[in-house]
Structure formats: structure tokens, C-alpha cells
Write a protein that holds these residues in place. Structure first.
Motif, PDB file in Angstrom:
ATOM      1  N   UNK A 150      -2.124 -11.338  -0.295  1.00  0.00           N
ATOM      2  CA  UNK A 150      -1.045 -11.470  -1.269  1.00  0.00           C
ATOM      3  C   UNK A 150      -1.589 -11.804  -2.644  1.00  0.00           C
ATOM      4  N   UNK A 151      -1.175 -11.027  -3.629  1.00  0.00           N
ATOM      5  CA  UNK A 151      -1.456 -11.374  -5.018  1.00  0.00           C
ATOM      6  C   UNK A 151      -0.302 -12.198  -5.577  1.00  0.00           C
ATOM      7  N   UNK A 152       0.899 -11.934  -5.079  1.00  0.00           N
ATOM      8  CA  UNK A 152       2.075 -12.746  -5.390  1.00  0.00           C
ATOM      9  C   UNK A 152       2.674 -13.202  -4.066  1.00  0.00           C
ATOM     10  N   UNK A 153       3.608 -14.131  -4.120  1.00  0.00           N
ATOM     11  CA  UNK A 153       4.198 -14.641  -2.887  1.00  0.00           C
ATOM     12  C   UNK A 153       5.706 -14.657  -2.929  1.00  0.00           C
ATOM     13  N   UNK A 154       6.316 -13.496  -2.803  1.00  0.00           N
ATOM     14  CA  UNK A 154       7.769 -13.397  -2.849  1.00  0.00           C
ATOM     15  C   UNK A 154       8.368 -13.478  -1.440  1.00  0.00           C
ATOM     16  N   UNK A 155       9.658 -13.758  -1.389  1.00  0.00           N
ATOM     17  CA  UNK A 155      10.363 -13.798  -0.117  1.00  0.00           C
ATOM     18  C   UNK A 155      10.250 -12.465   0.612  1.00  0.00           C
ATOM     19  N   UNK A 156       9.825 -12.500   1.882  1.00  0.00           N
ATOM     20  CA  UNK A 156       9.723 -11.311   2.733  1.00  0.00           C
ATOM     21  C   UNK A 156       8.797 -10.243   2.132  1.00  0.00           C
ATOM     22  N   UNK A 157       7.827 -10.649   1.335  1.00  0.00           N
ATOM     23  CA  UNK A 157       7.054  -9.663   0.570  1.00  0.00           C
ATOM     24  C   UNK A 157       6.374  -8.620   1.449  1.00  0.00           C
ATOM     25  N   UNK A 158       5.599  -9.048   2.433  1.00  0.00           N
ATOM     26  CA  UNK A 158       4.881  -8.088   3.278  1.00  0.00           C
ATOM     27  C   UNK A 158       5.863  -7.235   4.071  1.00  0.00           C
ATOM     28  N   UNK A 159       6.904  -7.861   4.598  1.00  0.00           N
ATOM     29  CA  UNK A 159       7.873  -7.134   5.418  1.00  0.00           C
ATOM     30  C   UNK A 159       8.573  -6.050   4.606  1.00  0.00           C
ATOM     31  N   UNK A 160       8.998  -6.396   3.391  1.00  0.00           N
ATOM     32  CA  UNK A 160       9.681  -5.418   2.541  1.00  0.00           C
ATOM     33  C   UNK A 160       8.716  -4.362   2.014  1.00  0.00           C
ATOM     34  N   UNK A 161       7.500  -4.768   1.661  1.00  0.00           N
ATOM     35  CA  UNK A 161       6.514  -3.817   1.152  1.00  0.00           C
ATOM     36  C   UNK A 161       6.143  -2.768   2.191  1.00  0.00           C
ATOM     37  N   UNK A 162       5.882  -3.206   3.417  1.00  0.00           N
ATOM     38  CA  UNK A 162       5.461  -2.250   4.435  1.00  0.00           C
ATOM     39  C   UNK A 162       6.598  -1.296   4.802  1.00  0.00           C
ATOM     40  N   UNK A 163       7.829  -1.805   4.824  1.00  0.00           N
ATOM     41  CA  UNK A 163       8.958  -0.911   5.080  1.00  0.00           C
ATOM     42  C   UNK A 163       9.086   0.122   3.963  1.00  0.00           C
ATOM     43  N   UNK A 164       8.803  -0.293   2.731  1.00  0.00           N
ATOM     44  CA  UNK A 164       8.985   0.597   1.583  1.00  0.00           C
ATOM     45  C   UNK A 164       8.054   1.801   1.612  1.00  0.00           C
ATOM     46  N   UNK A 165       6.935   1.695   2.341  1.00  0.00           N
ATOM     47  CA  UNK A 165       6.023   2.844   2.450  1.00  0.00           C
ATOM     48  C   UNK A 165       6.132   3.511   3.827  1.00  0.00           C
ATOM     49  N   UNK A 166       7.183   3.163   4.569  1.00  0.00           N
ATOM     50  CA  UNK A 166       7.434   3.827   5.840  1.00  0.00           C
ATOM     51  C   UNK A 166       6.685   3.271   7.024  1.00  0.00           C
ATOM     52  N   UNK A 167       6.180   2.036   6.900  1.00  0.00           N
ATOM     53  CA  UNK A 167       5.441   1.409   7.991  1.00  0.00           C
ATOM     54  C   UNK A 167       5.932  -0.019   8.232  1.00  0.00           C
ATOM     55  N   UNK A 168       7.184  -0.175   8.691  1.00  0.00           N
ATOM     56  CA  UNK A 168       7.709  -1.532   8.914  1.00  0.00           C
ATOM     57  C   UNK A 168       6.920  -2.269   9.993  1.00  0.00           C
TER      58      UNK A 168
END
Length: 345
Positions: free
Chosen positions: A247-265
Motif C-alpha cells: 500500500x502506498x495509501x491506506x484507504x477503506x477497502x483499498x485492496x478489495x476495491x482495487x482488485x475488483x476494479x481490474x477484474x480480479x476480486x
């Protein structure tokens, strides 16, 4: 550092909808406050104005002023913070897995299922309740009410490392590192699909327009806060991939939302669609295999593996790491076996 604590509290605050009104197609332009006065029963103009001033009234998911003119098909939601409650945190004798402790900091390996701090529907049984029992006193900073000692958090169903500040100096010193993004945080995640390359995901992360319990990634800086996740492939297992996220930043649900956004939840992540079979065959044996994995790991496959920071007293860099918990390891072992033998155990 009060600014950073306020920022984290605002970002992490759980919101829930009490009222939803969709303006009809024939709606004439009308001020928001007057529109609500006409539509909300058993209320007063003062109460509505207070709610708008507190940014608890949204139009189409956005904060607006009382003078905003309601248009046809606008969706007005009244979103309120946690209901009023005694803000004192009561100690509870809950066992903790303490990895390291000195006079300034405490490192906890949090189990999946434990909420970090008291909040809506979770006023007891939290990590903060346990810490309050195990320590005589935890520090607080302005804007950090109900979260003594905390300078960061991880989700309820994410396992792994958290650093706790044991005094005000340590809390201020650590909060500055989080603010400056100098803390090193690495997570292990199992995601759906065959990730071919390492990569970086970035974007403005904010509440989903329809379901404010989850987060989305936007291109518009007014929709959210900037977020960056770097990931690298650790192991490919055909229909799933084991990755490490930094993590470069630490937002709520960051990894979960990021991975879903590229099609890999994340595998088994109910909130982000990972609790369904997203890759693989149509055979019943495979479906049963995946279901068995879901039962072994009935939560998102995410573990906060390592944490590095500069110690508030020694000013020396320190680093800590914890292994995968049993539920994650068992599901991972089954996928490894399946991907190498193509036989279901």
C-alpha cells in the motif's frame, strides 16, 4: 497530526441510509430544504437544516447545500452517522495475539472476525475493548474519539498486523508516518483469475453510489480520495492467483476495491463479488471443490502480512511479519493441489 486522525475517522466512518426519496419525473425545481419539508413526516425545518449542515443529506450520492434545486429523478438520501451512544470504551478480557510490546508500541496479529474499534452494531468484542483491558491507558488525539491508540485499521474479516500506540508521543509520531506514506505495509491476497504481470492500481476511491457499504474507483477527484496499490504475483494456480500488495495509501477497502476494479476480486469476498465462481469449469466436481474452499475460508482472502516503521523512541527502522492464518493456508493448499494435479481432493 489532528488533521490526519480526523481524515481517517471521516473516511472510515460507517454510514447507513435512513431515508431515500426519488423526485418524480414531473418535479418542479425546488430547494432541497423545502423539498424535504414537504416529503419527510414528523420533522421540523431546523432538524432538516441541521442534517444538511452536517452533510448527512446527499443528492445523487453527493453532498449539497440547502439551496440546491431538486430536479426530476434526483435521488435524495439521508445518511446519518452511528446513533448517539455512550462514547466510553469499556474494557473486556479478550485474548490477544501480541507479537511485540514495549513502552511505546504494541504489535497485534488480529484474527479475522474481530472488529478493530467500536461502531454501529459492534460496540463490544472489538480490538479496542480488548486493548483497554490489557493496558492501563491508551492515548487519544483530537478527532480520534472511540479509537484510542489506533493510527490505522484493517477490516473485520481481514487478518494480520496492526501497530498500536501506547502513549501520545508514539501516536503522534506514528500518525505522521502514515500521513507521509512512509509506513511499509504488505498484504497477501488470493484473487480470482490468472494475473499475468505485476502492476500498480491507482484512482480516486469513494463510496459506491448505490451501496455506501462498499467502495468504487473513480477518475474524478471530487468523487473520492487518491489511492495507490502496488501488486506482484507470488504464485499462479490457474483460476486464482496469489499476490502480494504493497500500500502506498491506506484507504477503506483499498485492496478489495482495487482488485475488483481490474477484474480480479478477492477470493471469497462477499462484498465485492468474490464469493461466486468467477473462473473455471462448469463441471459439478469443480463447483463442489470451490464451495469447499469457500467453507474453509468464509471471508475475503486478505492478510496483513508485514508492517515496517520508524520506532518513536529509538528512531530506528523496525519490521514485523506474521504467517498466514490457518483458514487462508488451508484454502491455499487446496488450490495448489488442484492446480498441480487437476484432481479434487
Amino acid at each position: 497530526m489532528a488533521e490526519e486522525i480526523d481524515f481517517q475517522e471521516q473516511e472510515e466512518r460507517e454510514l447507513f441510509e435512513h431515508l431515500r426519496i426519488e423526485a418524480p419525473k414531473g418535479q418542479a425545481l425546488l430547494r432541497l430544504d423545502k423539498f424535504l419539508m414537504n416529503r419527510v413526516e414528523n420533522t421540523s425545518r431546523n432538524r432538516i437544516q441541521n442534517a444538511i449542515d452536517a452533510e448527512s443529506v446527499l443528492v445523487n450520492g453527493k453532498i449539497v447545500k440547502a439551496s440546491y434545486k431538486i430536479k426530476p429523478l434526483d435521488v435524495v438520501t439521508m445518511v446519518l452517522p452511528d446513533p448517539p451512544r455512550d462514547t466510553e470504551v469499556y474494557p473486556e478480557n479478550i485474548p490477544l495475539h501480541i507479537l511485540y510490546e514495549d513502552d511505546d508500541v504494541l504489535l497485534v496479529n488480529k484474527e479475522a472476525g474481530m472488529v478493530v474499534h467500536p461502531g454501529y452494531n459492534n460496540y463490544t468484542g472489538t480490538l479496542v475493548n480488548a486493548l483497554t483491558y490489557h493496558l492501563n491507558q491508551l492515548p487519544t488525539l483530537p478527532g480520534n474519539t472511540g479509537r484510542p491508540g489506533l493510527v490505522h485499521r484493517i477490516d473485520k474479516d481481514t487478518s494480520g498486523l496492526l501497530v498500536i500506540a501506547k502513549n501520545e508521543w508514539a501516536m503522534t509520531f506514528l500518525a505522521k508516518q502514515f500521513f507521509d506514506h512512509t509506513i511499509t505495509r504488505k498484504y497477501v491476497a488470493l484473487v480470482w483469475g490468472d494475473l499475468k504481470n505485476d502492476g500498480t492500481i491507482s484512482g480516486y476511491i469513494g463510496r459506491n453510489m448505490k451501496d455506501r457499504r462498499i467502495m468504487d474507483i473513480y477518475d474524478d477527484e471530487e468523487r473520492g480520495k487518491w489511492s495507490v496499490t502496488h501488486y506482484k504475483v507470488l504464485e499462479r494456480m490457474g483460476y486464482v492467483t496469489l499476490i502480494e500488495c504493497e500500500l502506498e495509501t491506506g484507504r477503506t477497502h483499498q485492496i478489495r476495491a482495487h482488485m475488483k476494479s481490474i477484474g480480479h476480486p478477492l477470493f471469497s469476498d462477499e462484498s465485492y463479488g468474490g464469493d461466486k465462481i468467477l473462473k473455471g469449469t462448469v463441471f459439478n466436481k469443480y463447483k463442489q471443490f470451490v464451495q469447499n474452499c469457500f467453507e474453509l475460508l468464509p471471508r475475503q482472502a486478505l492478510h496483513a502480512k508485514s508492517l515496517g516503521f520508524v520506532h518513536p523512541k529509538t528512531k530506528q527502522a523496525v519490521a514485523f511479519e506474521v504467517p498466514l492464518p490457518q483458514d487462508f493456508q488451508l484454502a491455499l493448499d487446496k488450490w495448489r493441489s488442484y492446480s498441480t494435479t487437476d484432481e479434487l481432493s
